[in-house]
Design a protein around this motif. Structure first.
Motif, PDB file in Angstrom:
ATOM      1  N   LEU A 104       0.845  -1.189   0.000  1.00 57.23           N
ATOM      2  CA  LEU A 104       0.000   0.000   0.000  1.00 57.23           C
ATOM      3  C   LEU A 104       0.884   1.243   0.000  1.00 57.23           C
ATOM      4  CD1 LEU A 104      -3.089   0.595   0.086  1.00 57.23           C
ATOM      5  CD2 LEU A 104      -2.749   1.194   2.486  1.00 57.23           C
ATOM      6  N   VAL A 105       0.672   2.116  -0.988  1.00 60.80           N
ATOM      7  CA  VAL A 105       1.388   3.382  -1.095  1.00 60.80           C
ATOM      8  C   VAL A 105       0.389   4.490  -0.760  1.00 60.80           C
ATOM      9  CG1 VAL A 105       2.720   4.897  -2.603  1.00 60.80           C
ATOM     10  CG2 VAL A 105       2.856   2.413  -2.899  1.00 60.80           C
ATOM     11  N   ASN A 106       0.608   5.153   0.359  1.00 57.17           N
ATOM     12  CA  ASN A 106      -0.313   6.189   0.832  1.00 57.17           C
ATOM     13  C   ASN A 106       0.185   7.560   0.392  1.00 57.17           C
ATOM     14  OD1 ASN A 106      -1.849   8.041   2.327  1.00 57.17           O
ATOM     15  ND2 ASN A 106      -2.025   6.659   4.080  1.00 57.17           N
ATOM     16  N   LEU A 107      -0.633   8.255  -0.405  1.00 56.29           N
ATOM     17  CA  LEU A 107      -0.291   9.600  -0.875  1.00 56.29           C
ATOM     18  C   LEU A 107      -1.001  10.613   0.004  1.00 56.29           C
ATOM     19  CD1 LEU A 107      -0.832   9.050  -4.725  1.00 56.29           C
ATOM     20  CD2 LEU A 107       1.181   8.486  -3.347  1.00 56.29           C
ATOM     21  N   PRO A 108      -0.286  11.414   0.772  1.00 51.52           N
ATOM     22  CA  PRO A 108      -0.922  12.377   1.668  1.00 51.52           C
ATOM     23  C   PRO A 108      -1.586  13.507   0.899  1.00 51.52           C
ATOM     24  CG  PRO A 108       1.440  12.711   1.654  1.00 51.52           C
ATOM     25  CD  PRO A 108       1.182  11.474   0.835  1.00 51.52           C
ATOM     26  N   ASN A 109      -2.781  13.884   1.339  1.00 54.30           N
ATOM     27  CA  ASN A 109      -3.560  14.874   0.609  1.00 54.30           C
ATOM     28  C   ASN A 109      -2.871  16.228   0.506  1.00 54.30           C
ATOM     29  OD1 ASN A 109      -6.272  15.912  -0.480  1.00 54.30           O
ATOM     30  ND2 ASN A 109      -5.917  17.267   1.255  1.00 54.30           N
ATOM     31  N   GLY A 110      -2.230  16.662   1.591  1.00 49.19           N
ATOM     32  CA  GLY A 110      -1.674  18.013   1.612  1.00 49.19           C
ATOM     33  C   GLY A 110      -0.645  18.283   0.540  1.00 49.19           C
ATOM     34  N   VAL A 111       0.072  17.253   0.110  1.00 48.03           N
ATOM     35  CA  VAL A 111       1.090  17.454  -0.920  1.00 48.03           C
ATOM     36  C   VAL A 111       0.629  16.951  -2.283  1.00 48.03           C
ATOM     37  CG1 VAL A 111       3.009  17.351   0.720  1.00 48.03           C
ATOM     38  CG2 VAL A 111       2.217  15.250  -0.382  1.00 48.03           C
ATOM     39  N   THR A 112      -0.504  16.239  -2.319  1.00 51.70           N
ATOM     40  CA  THR A 112      -0.992  15.678  -3.576  1.00 51.70           C
ATOM     41  C   THR A 112      -1.983  16.598  -4.277  1.00 51.70           C
ATOM     42  OG1 THR A 112      -0.808  13.495  -2.519  1.00 51.70           O
ATOM     43  CG2 THR A 112      -1.917  13.587  -4.659  1.00 51.70           C
ATOM     44  N   PHE A 113      -2.926  17.171  -3.497  1.00 55.41           N
ATOM     45  CA  PHE A 113      -3.967  18.033  -4.054  1.00 55.41           C
ATOM     46  C   PHE A 113      -4.138  19.283  -3.204  1.00 55.41           C
ATOM     47  CE2 PHE A 113      -5.274  13.652  -5.113  1.00 55.41           C
ATOM     48  CZ  PHE A 113      -5.440  13.753  -6.484  1.00 55.41           C
ATOM     49  N   ASP A 114      -4.555  20.365  -3.834  1.00 54.09           N
ATOM     50  CA  ASP A 114      -5.019  21.530  -3.089  1.00 54.09           C
ATOM     51  C   ASP A 114      -6.418  21.247  -2.550  1.00 54.09           C
ATOM     52  OD1 ASP A 114      -2.830  23.320  -3.370  1.00 54.09           O
ATOM     53  OD2 ASP A 114      -3.438  23.732  -5.451  1.00 54.09           O
ATOM     54  N   THR A 171       4.196  20.212  -7.895  1.00 55.97           N
ATOM     55  CA  THR A 171       5.337  19.903  -7.038  1.00 55.97           C
ATOM     56  C   THR A 171       5.370  18.440  -6.622  1.00 55.97           C
ATOM     57  OG1 THR A 171       4.028  20.630  -5.129  1.00 55.97           O
ATOM     58  CG2 THR A 171       5.545  22.235  -6.103  1.00 55.97           C
ATOM     59  N   PHE A 172       4.250  17.729  -6.781  1.00 55.84           N
ATOM     60  CA  PHE A 172       4.194  16.326  -6.384  1.00 55.84           C
ATOM     61  C   PHE A 172       4.367  15.378  -7.565  1.00 55.84           C
ATOM     62  CE2 PHE A 172       1.886  12.427  -4.972  1.00 55.84           C
ATOM     63  CZ  PHE A 172       2.664  12.140  -3.859  1.00 55.84           C
ATOM     64  N   ARG A 173       4.333  15.915  -8.762  1.00 56.48           N
ATOM     65  CA  ARG A 173       4.361  15.046  -9.939  1.00 56.48           C
ATOM     66  C   ARG A 173       5.665  14.274 -10.082  1.00 56.48           C
ATOM     67  NH1 ARG A 173       1.373  19.305 -14.099  1.00 56.48           N
ATOM     68  NH2 ARG A 173      -0.669  19.198 -13.050  1.00 56.48           N
ATOM     69  N   ASP A 174       6.769  14.874  -9.671  1.00 55.56           N
ATOM     70  CA  ASP A 174       8.053  14.173  -9.767  1.00 55.56           C
ATOM     71  C   ASP A 174       8.037  12.925  -8.889  1.00 55.56           C
ATOM     72  OD1 ASP A 174      10.877  14.007 -10.623  1.00 55.56           O
ATOM     73  OD2 ASP A 174      11.287  14.350  -8.501  1.00 55.56           O
ATOM     74  N   THR A 175       7.452  13.048  -7.679  1.00 58.51           N
ATOM     75  CA  THR A 175       7.341  11.888  -6.787  1.00 58.51           C
ATOM     76  C   THR A 175       6.431  10.837  -7.384  1.00 58.51           C
ATOM     77  OG1 THR A 175       7.695  13.251  -4.816  1.00 58.51           O
ATOM     78  CG2 THR A 175       6.625  11.129  -4.488  1.00 58.51           C
ATOM     79  N   LEU A 176       5.309  11.267  -7.934  1.00 62.10           N
ATOM     80  CA  LEU A 176       4.376  10.320  -8.532  1.00 62.10           C
ATOM     81  C   LEU A 176       4.973   9.671  -9.787  1.00 62.10           C
ATOM     82  CD1 LEU A 176       1.672   9.241  -7.746  1.00 62.10           C
ATOM     83  CD2 LEU A 176       0.570  11.010  -9.120  1.00 62.10           C
ATOM     84  N   ASP A 177       5.841  10.407 -10.472  1.00 63.45           N
ATOM     85  CA  ASP A 177       6.558   9.830 -11.617  1.00 63.45           C
ATOM     86  C   ASP A 177       7.420   8.645 -11.171  1.00 63.45           C
ATOM     87  OD1 ASP A 177       5.487  11.633 -13.409  1.00 63.45           O
ATOM     88  OD2 ASP A 177       7.256  12.926 -13.456  1.00 63.45           O
ATOM     89  N   ARG A 178       8.057   8.781 -10.007  1.00 63.22           N
ATOM     90  CA  ARG A 178       8.904   7.701  -9.505  1.00 63.22           C
ATOM     91  C   ARG A 178       8.072   6.487  -9.090  1.00 63.22           C
ATOM     92  NH1 ARG A 178      11.913  12.226  -7.504  1.00 63.22           N
ATOM     93  NH2 ARG A 178      10.901  12.159  -5.451  1.00 63.22           N
TER      94      ARG A 178
END
Length: 230
Positions: free
Chosen positions: A106-116, A125-132
């Motif tokens: 399970l990969v948990n993406l925190p809301n505060g850095v994923t979406f406004d 700013t989060f797309r580079d992480t999601l790219d990885r």
């Protein structure tokens, strides 16, 4: 600790489980019982399942055209992928953990850095992480991927349900746009129905606003069973 090491060593030597029952954990360098062996015992004793997948697994396995990974390699590959994902997302707020008794990631993406707030647009700013994350999913193709959207309890049930669905869909679409086969991915929103913390505090509400990516490995045995059950 000493007892556990003796137990693992003994189990590794048991011929009924074969030599494939033990693997080297790439996270620690220590020998341990493989997830495959644990799964086999669990299946015999307690109805072990390959995780809960959106829409069921048989049709999805066939539709995705997955060949599956050899059963003995599942645990090692999972441990390696977890280690790499943790390294690749370090410092981003992303949390990577084994779930379903070690049968999925399970990969948990925190809301505060994923979406406004109230947005379904992934932050630049989060797309580079999601790219990885997408790169990892493409590198390990023998798995099915569920994307889950969750909200806090602020607002109406209907709005929260819609927001969770749209956010899960946005992450699923982004992963697909980055080379992950769309046939492997499904998304679903759960609204406010599955909190992981209390909605009485801002900290709790923040934890509840999240998108999760569940990675469920598919073995060659799963593929064979799916073909037989067509």
């Amino acid at each position: 600790m000493k007892f556990r090491q003796v137990f693992v060593s003994s189990l590794c030597a048991v011929s009924l489980l074969s030599l494939s029952a033990c693997v080297t954990d790439p996270n620690t360098g220590q020998r341990k019982i493989s997830r495959t062996a644990i799964g086999g015992v669990g299946g015999a004793l307690g109805g072990y399942l390959l995780g809960g997948l959106i829409g069921g697994k048989t049709g999805r396995i066939l539709g995705a055209g997955i060949g599956g990974v050899a059963g003995a390699a599942v645990g090692y590959n999972m441990d390696k992928q977890i280690k790499e994902l943790k390294e690749q997302t370090a410092g981003s707020g992303v949390d990577v953990t084994p779930v379903d008794n070690g049968s999925a990631i399970l990969v948990n993406l925190p809301n505060g850095v994923t979406f406004d707030t109230d947005s379904t647009v992934i932050k630049p700013t989060f797309r580079d992480t999601l790219d990885r994350v997408a790169q990892s999913l493409a590198q390990y193709p023998n798995s099915l991927i569920d994307v889950y959207g969750h909200t806090d309890s602020t607002g109406s049930d209907a709005y929260n349900q819609s927001l969770s669905e749209r956010r899960a869909g946005a992450v699923a679409a982004y992963l697909s746009s980055r080379g992950v086969a769309a046939s492997r991915i499904r998304s679903q929103g759960f609204g406010e129905s599955q909190p992981v913390a209390s909605n009485a505090t801002e900290e709790g509400r923040s934890a509840n606003r999240r998108v999760e990516i569940k990675i469920v490995p598919v073995t060659q045995e799963d593929v064979a069973a799916a073909r037989q059950g067509q």
